[in-house]
Design a protein around this motif. Structure first.
Motif, PDB file in Angstrom:
ATOM      1  N   ASN A 190      25.912  26.407  40.791  1.00 51.44           N
ATOM      2  CA  ASN A 190      27.022  26.112  39.893  1.00 51.44           C
ATOM      3  C   ASN A 190      28.214  26.935  40.381  1.00 51.44           C
ATOM      4  N   ALA A 191      29.359  26.787  39.750  1.00 56.26           N
ATOM      5  CA  ALA A 191      30.577  27.443  40.229  1.00 56.26           C
ATOM      6  C   ALA A 191      30.444  28.962  40.239  1.00 56.26           C
ATOM      7  N   GLN A 192      29.853  29.527  39.198  1.00 61.54           N
ATOM      8  CA  GLN A 192      29.718  30.988  39.129  1.00 61.54           C
ATOM      9  C   GLN A 192      28.783  31.503  40.216  1.00 61.54           C
ATOM     10  N   GLN A 193      27.669  30.812  40.454  1.00 62.42           N
ATOM     11  CA  GLN A 193      26.743  31.223  41.508  1.00 62.42           C
ATOM     12  C   GLN A 193      27.407  31.146  42.878  1.00 62.42           C
ATOM     13  N   LEU A 194      28.200  30.106  43.093  1.00 59.99           N
ATOM     14  CA  LEU A 194      28.889  29.950  44.370  1.00 59.99           C
ATOM     15  C   LEU A 194      29.870  31.090  44.599  1.00 59.99           C
ATOM     16  N   LEU A 195      30.652  31.427  43.587  1.00 58.46           N
ATOM     17  CA  LEU A 195      31.595  32.531  43.734  1.00 58.46           C
ATOM     18  C   LEU A 195      30.871  33.864  43.917  1.00 58.46           C
ATOM     19  N   SER A 196      29.726  34.031  43.283  1.00 53.37           N
ATOM     20  CA  SER A 196      28.937  35.246  43.477  1.00 53.37           C
ATOM     21  C   SER A 196      28.439  35.350  44.913  1.00 53.37           C
ATOM     22  N   LEU A 197      28.065  34.215  45.514  1.00 54.58           N
ATOM     23  CA  LEU A 197      27.635  34.221  46.912  1.00 54.58           C
ATOM     24  C   LEU A 197      28.787  34.600  47.835  1.00 54.58           C
ATOM     25  N   VAL A 198      29.986  34.122  47.527  1.00 55.49           N
ATOM     26  CA  VAL A 198      31.158  34.491  48.318  1.00 55.49           C
ATOM     27  C   VAL A 198      31.391  35.998  48.225  1.00 55.49           C
ATOM     28  N   LEU A 199      31.296  36.544  47.034  1.00 54.86           N
ATOM     29  CA  LEU A 199      31.487  37.989  46.850  1.00 54.86           C
ATOM     30  C   LEU A 199      30.395  38.793  47.531  1.00 54.86           C
ATOM     31  N   LYS A 200      29.184  38.263  47.574  1.00 50.35           N
ATOM     32  CA  LYS A 200      28.058  38.982  48.181  1.00 50.35           C
ATOM     33  C   LYS A 200      28.387  39.383  49.617  1.00 50.35           C
ATOM     34  N   ASP A 201      29.042  38.497  50.341  1.00 49.06           N
ATOM     35  CA  ASP A 201      29.405  38.765  51.733  1.00 49.06           C
ATOM     36  C   ASP A 201      30.417  39.904  51.839  1.00 49.06           C
ATOM     37  N   THR A 202      31.177  40.149  50.780  1.00 51.70           N
ATOM     38  CA  THR A 202      32.174  41.218  50.795  1.00 51.70           C
ATOM     39  C   THR A 202      31.621  42.518  50.232  1.00 51.70           C
ATOM     40  N   HIS A 203      30.355  42.489  49.800  1.00 49.77           N
ATOM     41  CA  HIS A 203      29.689  43.646  49.181  1.00 49.77           C
ATOM     42  C   HIS A 203      30.415  44.078  47.914  1.00 49.77           C
ATOM     43  N   MET A 204      30.961  43.102  47.188  1.00 49.71           N
ATOM     44  CA  MET A 204      31.647  43.368  45.929  1.00 49.71           C
ATOM     45  C   MET A 204      30.922  42.632  44.809  1.00 49.71           C
ATOM     46  N   THR A 205      31.178  43.068  43.593  1.00 50.60           N
ATOM     47  CA  THR A 205      30.648  42.393  42.421  1.00 50.60           C
ATOM     48  C   THR A 205      31.813  42.003  41.530  1.00 50.60           C
ATOM     49  N   TRP A 206      31.546  41.133  40.566  1.00 54.29           N
ATOM     50  CA  TRP A 206      32.603  40.685  39.660  1.00 54.29           C
ATOM     51  C   TRP A 206      33.259  41.855  38.960  1.00 54.29           C
ATOM     52  N   ASP A 207      32.453  42.813  38.518  1.00 57.37           N
ATOM     53  CA  ASP A 207      33.033  43.904  37.731  1.00 57.37           C
ATOM     54  C   ASP A 207      33.758  44.937  38.584  1.00 57.37           C
ATOM     55  N   SER A 208      33.709  44.801  39.905  1.00 61.12           N
ATOM     56  CA  SER A 208      34.453  45.736  40.749  1.00 61.12           C
ATOM     57  C   SER A 208      35.756  45.138  41.280  1.00 61.12           C
ATOM     58  N   LEU A 209      36.005  43.866  40.995  1.00 59.49           N
ATOM     59  CA  LEU A 209      37.235  43.228  41.469  1.00 59.49           C
ATOM     60  C   LEU A 209      38.447  43.798  40.737  1.00 59.49           C
ATOM     61  N   PRO A 210      39.516  44.110  41.464  1.00 58.15           N
ATOM     62  CA  PRO A 210      40.705  44.642  40.795  1.00 58.15           C
ATOM     63  C   PRO A 210      41.429  43.555  40.011  1.00 58.15           C
ATOM     64  N   ALA A 211      41.914  43.946  38.845  1.00 56.78           N
ATOM     65  CA  ALA A 211      42.748  43.057  38.034  1.00 56.78           C
ATOM     66  C   ALA A 211      44.198  43.469  38.247  1.00 56.78           C
ATOM     67  N   GLN A 212      45.105  42.662  37.801  1.00 59.04           N
ATOM     68  CA  GLN A 212      46.527  42.996  37.934  1.00 59.04           C
ATOM     69  C   GLN A 212      47.035  43.657  36.651  1.00 59.04           C
ATOM     70  N   VAL A 213      46.198  44.503  36.063  1.00 57.16           N
ATOM     71  CA  VAL A 213      46.521  45.168  34.808  1.00 57.16           C
ATOM     72  C   VAL A 213      46.514  46.669  35.031  1.00 57.16           C
ATOM     73  N   ASP A 214      47.573  47.334  34.632  1.00 57.25           N
ATOM     74  CA  ASP A 214      47.639  48.786  34.771  1.00 57.25           C
ATOM     75  C   ASP A 214      46.700  49.454  33.778  1.00 57.25           C
ATOM     76  N   ALA A 215      45.881  50.361  34.275  1.00 56.43           N
ATOM     77  CA  ALA A 215      44.952  51.094  33.415  1.00 56.43           C
ATOM     78  C   ALA A 215      45.696  51.933  32.392  1.00 56.43           C
ATOM     79  N   SER A 216      46.910  52.371  32.736  1.00 60.36           N
ATOM     80  CA  SER A 216      47.677  53.232  31.830  1.00 60.36           C
ATOM     81  C   SER A 216      48.054  52.522  30.530  1.00 60.36           C
ATOM     82  N   LYS A 217      47.939  51.192  30.512  1.00 59.79           N
ATOM     83  CA  LYS A 217      48.277  50.434  29.304  1.00 59.79           C
ATOM     84  C   LYS A 217      47.075  50.276  28.374  1.00 59.79           C
ATOM     85  N   HIS A 218      45.968  50.920  28.710  1.00 61.07           N
ATOM     86  CA  HIS A 218      44.746  50.790  27.919  1.00 61.07           C
ATOM     87  C   HIS A 218      44.184  52.162  27.585  1.00 61.07           C
ATOM     88  N   SER A 219      43.421  52.196  26.521  1.00 59.72           N
ATOM     89  CA  SER A 219      42.843  53.448  26.047  1.00 59.72           C
ATOM     90  C   SER A 219      41.357  53.497  26.367  1.00 59.72           C
TER      91      SER A 219
END
Length: 148
Positions: A85-114
């Motif tokens: 499925n789409a999520q499994q396919l994207l996970s396979l793409v990330l596997k090659d980069t040795h990254m996981t979904w929860d390690s991907l950077p977002a475009q949100v500044d951490a300073s705006k969160h508590s």
């Protein structure tokens, strides 16, 4: 994988193991992308010839099956292969980069969160003072201050 064994797990052998090996090799090259590392090993057993196909675990995921102009990726579920499925396919793409979904950077500044609840829990559990440097150490924030 073994060729020369029927559905009842009986060894029936192959009539022309070289021709079968050539055909399998050509199908792998024509139908899989990228082409995995494969060994084709003829085996003699009780007067019959089998063909063992060993596929080395690949690192260039996902691997696609190509037929009739369509590329499809599969995953193993138990003893069968099912279409990703789409999520499994994207996970396979990330596997090659040795990254996981929860390690991907977002475009949100951490300073705006508590992180007060995390900081308080950290203090209670470790009896140490909290520091924002832990956010990066725990993989919650990138080095440039973006959330993951």
């Amino acid at each position: 994988m073994f060729y020369g064994v029927n559905d009842e797990s009986e060894i029936v052998g192959l009539k022309n193991v070289q021709a079968d090996a050539d055909f399998i090799s050509e199908m792998i090259k024509a139908r899989l992308d990228p082409v995995p590392e494969v060994q084709l090993i003829p085996i003699e057993h009780e007067g019959r010839t089998l063909l063992e196909v060993k596929v080395k675990a690949g690192v260039l995921t996902p691997y696609y099956y190509y037929q009739d102009g369509t590329r499809t990726a599969f995953v193993r579920v138990g003893n069968e292969s099912v279409e990703c499925n789409a999520q499994q396919l994207l996970s396979l793409v990330l596997k090659d980069t040795h990254m996981t979904w929860d390690s991907l950077p977002a475009q949100v500044d951490a300073s705006k969160h508590s992180f007060i609840i995390l900081a308080n829990t950290f203090r209670e559990q470790t009896h140490q003072e909290w520091s924002d440097k832990y956010l990066e150490l725990f993989g919650l924030v990138t080095s440039d201050g973006k959330l993951t």
